[in-house]
Design a protein around this motif. Structure first.
Motif, PDB file in Angstrom:
ATOM      1  N   LYS A   1      29.102  -1.994  24.097  1.00  9.71           N
ATOM      2  CA  LYS A   1      29.994  -1.022  24.746  1.00  9.71           C
ATOM      3  C   LYS A   1      31.403  -1.566  24.902  1.00  9.71           C
ATOM      4  N   GLU A   2      31.538  -2.885  24.997  1.00 10.65           N
ATOM      5  CA  GLU A   2      32.854  -3.494  25.201  1.00 10.65           C
ATOM      6  C   GLU A   2      33.573  -3.787  23.887  1.00 10.65           C
ATOM      7  N   VAL A   3      32.828  -3.894  22.797  1.00 11.52           N
ATOM      8  CA  VAL A   3      33.416  -4.355  21.533  1.00 11.52           C
ATOM      9  C   VAL A   3      33.430  -3.286  20.449  1.00 11.52           C
ATOM     10  N   PHE A   4      32.357  -2.530  20.345  1.00  5.81           N
ATOM     11  CA  PHE A   4      32.171  -1.630  19.204  1.00  5.81           C
ATOM     12  C   PHE A   4      33.057  -0.393  19.294  1.00  5.81           C
ATOM     13  N   HIS A   5      33.778  -0.125  18.221  1.00  3.84           N
ATOM     14  CA  HIS A   5      34.553   1.113  18.102  1.00  3.84           C
ATOM     15  C   HIS A   5      35.006   1.285  16.659  1.00  3.84           C
ATOM     16  N   MET A   6      35.253   2.526  16.273  1.00  5.24           N
ATOM     17  CA  MET A   6      35.842   2.786  14.964  1.00  5.24           C
ATOM     18  C   MET A   6      37.289   2.299  14.974  1.00  5.24           C
ATOM     19  N   ASN A   7      37.810   1.904  13.824  1.00  2.00           N
ATOM     20  CA  ASN A   7      39.206   1.491  13.763  1.00  2.00           C
ATOM     21  C   ASN A   7      40.108   2.676  14.059  1.00  2.00           C
TER      22      ASN A   7
ATOM     23  N   ALA B   1      29.798  20.071  23.319  1.00  2.00           N
ATOM     24  CA  ALA B   1      30.094  18.636  23.339  1.00  2.00           C
ATOM     25  C   ALA B   1      29.896  18.041  21.961  1.00  2.00           C
ATOM     26  N   ASP B   2      30.839  17.191  21.546  1.00  6.31           N
ATOM     27  CA  ASP B   2      30.732  16.406  20.321  1.00  6.31           C
ATOM     28  C   ASP B   2      30.498  14.965  20.748  1.00  6.31           C
ATOM     29  N   LEU B   3      29.292  14.470  20.504  1.00  3.69           N
ATOM     30  CA  LEU B   3      28.911  13.132  20.959  1.00  3.69           C
ATOM     31  C   LEU B   3      29.097  12.126  19.825  1.00  3.69           C
ATOM     32  N   GLY B   4      29.901  11.092  20.091  1.00  4.31           N
ATOM     33  CA  GLY B   4      30.259  10.138  19.046  1.00  4.31           C
ATOM     34  C   GLY B   4      31.352  10.716  18.170  1.00  4.31           C
ATOM     35  N   CYS B   5      32.346  11.309  18.799  1.00  6.50           N
ATOM     36  CA  CYS B   5      33.373  12.068  18.071  1.00  6.50           C
ATOM     37  C   CYS B   5      34.291  11.200  17.240  1.00  6.50           C
ATOM     38  N   SER B   6      34.461   9.931  17.594  1.00  7.00           N
ATOM     39  CA  SER B   6      35.419   9.032  16.961  1.00  7.00           C
ATOM     40  C   SER B   6      36.820   9.627  17.050  1.00  7.00           C
TER      41      SER B   6
ATOM     42  N   TYR C   1      36.431  28.479  25.851  1.00  5.66           N
ATOM     43  CA  TYR C   1      35.781  27.322  25.227  1.00  5.66           C
ATOM     44  C   TYR C   1      36.058  26.066  26.034  1.00  5.66           C
ATOM     45  N   ARG C   2      34.978  25.389  26.442  1.00  2.88           N
ATOM     46  CA  ARG C   2      35.093  24.085  27.087  1.00  2.88           C
ATOM     47  C   ARG C   2      34.563  23.041  26.097  1.00  2.88           C
ATOM     48  N   ILE C   3      35.470  22.266  25.509  1.00  2.94           N
ATOM     49  CA  ILE C   3      35.113  21.306  24.464  1.00  2.94           C
ATOM     50  C   ILE C   3      35.214  19.898  25.024  1.00  2.94           C
ATOM     51  N   TYR C   4      34.104  19.151  24.941  1.00  5.47           N
ATOM     52  CA  TYR C   4      34.074  17.783  25.454  1.00  5.47           C
ATOM     53  C   TYR C   4      33.905  16.818  24.275  1.00  5.47           C
ATOM     54  N   LEU C   5      34.883  15.951  24.082  1.00  2.20           N
ATOM     55  CA  LEU C   5      34.844  14.957  23.012  1.00  2.20           C
ATOM     56  C   LEU C   5      34.406  13.626  23.601  1.00  2.20           C
ATOM     57  N   ASN C   6      33.246  13.172  23.179  1.00  7.59           N
ATOM     58  CA  ASN C   6      32.666  11.964  23.767  1.00  7.59           C
ATOM     59  C   ASN C   6      32.594  10.820  22.768  1.00  7.59           C
ATOM     60  N   ASP C   7      32.902   9.644  23.234  1.00 11.60           N
ATOM     61  CA  ASP C   7      32.652   8.401  22.504  1.00 11.60           C
ATOM     62  C   ASP C   7      32.760   7.261  23.502  1.00 11.60           C
ATOM     63  N   LEU C   8      32.525   6.043  23.026  1.00 16.22           N
ATOM     64  CA  LEU C   8      32.627   4.888  23.912  1.00 16.22           C
ATOM     65  C   LEU C   8      34.059   4.742  24.430  1.00 16.22           C
ATOM     66  N   PRO C   9      34.253   4.125  25.581  1.00 13.39           N
ATOM     67  CA  PRO C   9      35.603   3.971  26.136  1.00 13.39           C
ATOM     68  C   PRO C   9      36.567   3.239  25.214  1.00 13.39           C
ATOM     69  N   THR C  10      36.033   2.438  24.277  1.00 21.15           N
ATOM     70  CA  THR C  10      36.884   1.716  23.335  1.00 21.15           C
ATOM     71  C   THR C  10      37.425   2.611  22.213  1.00 21.15           C
TER      72      THR C  10
ATOM     73  N   ILE D   1      40.151  21.300  25.698  1.00 24.59           N
ATOM     74  CA  ILE D   1      39.585  20.117  25.052  1.00 24.59           C
ATOM     75  C   ILE D   1      39.860  18.900  25.929  1.00 24.59           C
ATOM     76  N   ALA D   2      38.807  18.124  26.174  1.00 20.98           N
ATOM     77  CA  ALA D   2      38.954  16.943  27.019  1.00 20.98           C
ATOM     78  C   ALA D   2      38.200  15.768  26.423  1.00 20.98           C
ATOM     79  N   GLY D   3      38.731  14.560  26.614  1.00 21.50           N
ATOM     80  CA  GLY D   3      38.031  13.338  26.241  1.00 21.50           C
ATOM     81  C   GLY D   3      37.021  12.976  27.318  1.00 21.50           C
ATOM     82  N   TYR D   4      35.854  12.514  26.893  1.00 18.73           N
ATOM     83  CA  TYR D   4      34.779  12.202  27.828  1.00 18.73           C
ATOM     84  C   TYR D   4      34.182  10.842  27.457  1.00 18.73           C
ATOM     85  N   PRO D   5      34.859   9.743  27.831  1.00 19.93           N
ATOM     86  CA  PRO D   5      34.381   8.415  27.429  1.00 19.93           C
ATOM     87  C   PRO D   5      33.092   8.011  28.125  1.00 19.93           C
ATOM     88  N   GLY D   6      32.235   7.328  27.368  1.00 26.62           N
ATOM     89  CA  GLY D   6      30.982   6.830  27.917  1.00 26.62           C
ATOM     90  C   GLY D   6      29.909   6.801  26.850  1.00 26.62           C
ATOM     91  N   THR D   7      28.854   6.038  27.071  1.00 29.81           N
ATOM     92  CA  THR D   7      27.762   5.978  26.121  1.00 29.81           C
ATOM     93  C   THR D   7      26.870   7.204  26.267  1.00 29.81           C
TER      94      THR D   7
END
Length: 344
Positions: free
Chosen positions: A4-10, A55-60, A91-100, A134-140
């Motif tokens: 969770k602390e290291v992994f992210h798309m470039n 919700a889009d989970l793992g949106c990058s 439309y309530r759009i939630y874009l989710n990915d790790l905080p990184t 549209i909102a960002g929703y960081p978290g695993t």
């Protein structure tokens, strides 16, 4: 290493960014786009909510993210205009990915996204206006993210084959890997390695299903696209002379996914299909280079954290060349699954 602390798309828009090297993922999601859009349309028609949660989970990050959202909004818009003659929902759009994740890259292109969406709506002759939030929703997504029963539709593309962590069962009491210098599961791996990966997959996917079952309303749907494998065997995986680096990746079989859904009991499988991505013979670069750049955009954060940045260029240049050499011998086509689950 804490994933969770290291992994992210470039992030960003540079040569090695995920935004510039995700054409394979886009091609795959486009191949089954009709299933995704049909599933959302069926969900909307059955409920006709005035405010729809998606919700889009793992949106990058990058254009892939917002192009998918645009298509989801447009299919509901068109359904209301052509068949129902009612105003489209809010439309309530939630874009989710790790905080990184590089959420800033998404936010920077939102103004253009809204402009293009509204222009397309006017071109299609829509009589009604509706708001798209549209909102960002960081978290695993291996755990709760949203309030109870707030979502109608969940989409996740090429994210669920990434585990929440490297399986702890890969290491002995001294913290040394038992995987014989492999990065993943190979024929030289001890049986305990396959067992460790499978148990981590079971833990993660069951938690994912339990969490989403609370967040989706009854009748809501999930569309999940992920890498998989044809059967319970894993086959050969390229060996690397690495003793202490293991990846948090698992390609489940169809049976393994079905068994977890059955055990959880909150969902019914509407559709489950396997598909393959064919290489583009007209691409301006070799298939090996395309794959190597895509993998680098995904794995660079983990590899550079463990080994250092100085190895990256040579590593992925060699990797791309090895793929091209292997493609001469055998046409390699990774297997992907699309699963549509309906909340009971």
């Amino acid at each position: 290493m804490d994933v969770k602390e290291v992994f992210h798309m470039n992030g960003g828009l540079g040569e090695n960014s995920y935004a510039q090297n995700s054409s394979l993922q886009k091609k795959a999601s486009d191949m089954v786009k009709h299933i995704t859009l049909e599933s959302l349309e069926e969900t909307y028609v059955s409920m006709k909510p005035k405010s729809i949660g998606i919700a889009d989970l793992g949106c990058s990050c990058g254009q892939n993210t917002l192009s998918t959202i645009r298509e989801l909004v447009e299919v509901v818009d068109e359904t209301t205009r052509k068949f129902l003659n009612i105003p489209p929902p809010e439309y309530r759009i939630y874009l989710n990915d790790l905080p990184t994740n590089d959420f800033n890259a998404i936010f920077k292109i939102l103004p253009d996204f809204y402009t293009e969406l509204n222009n397309e709506r006017h071109r299609r002759g829509h009589k009604f206006d509706s708001s798209v939030f549209i909102a960002g929703y960081p978290g695993t997504f291996y755990g709760r993210l949203f309030p109870n029963k707030c979502l109608h539709f969940i989409y996740s593309s090429f994210s669920l084959h990434w585990l929440s962590r490297v399986p702890p069962g890969l290491y002995d009491k001294q913290g040394k890997s038992i995987n014989n210098g492999s990065l993943y599961i190979s024929k030289s791996s001890p049986l305990e390695v396959s067992k460790a990966y499978f148990e981590q997959f079971q833990e993660d996917f069951s938690l994912f299903l339990r969490s989403r079952s609370k967040e989706l309303i009854v009748g809501g749907r999930m569309v999940l696209i992920l890498l998989g494998r044809r059967d319970r065997s894993h086959g050969d995986v390229t060996q690397e002379k690495v003793d202490q680096y293991d990846t948090h990746f698992y390609a489940p079989s169809k049976n393994e996914l079905e068994e977890e859904v059955k055990k959880e009991t909150s969902f019914e499988i509407d559709r489950f299909e396997m598909f393959e991505i064919e290489r583009n013979s007209k691409a301006c670069m070799s298939h090996g280079t395309v794959v190597a750049r895509a993998v680098r955009a995904i794995q660079e954060s983990m590899i550079s954290h463990h080994f250092g940045e100085e190895i990256l260029d040579n590593l992925f240049e060699t990797y791309g060349r090895m793929i091209d050499e292997e493609m001469v011998v055998e046409d390699i086509r990774p297997v992907s699954f699309i699963i549509v689950l309906r909340k009971l």
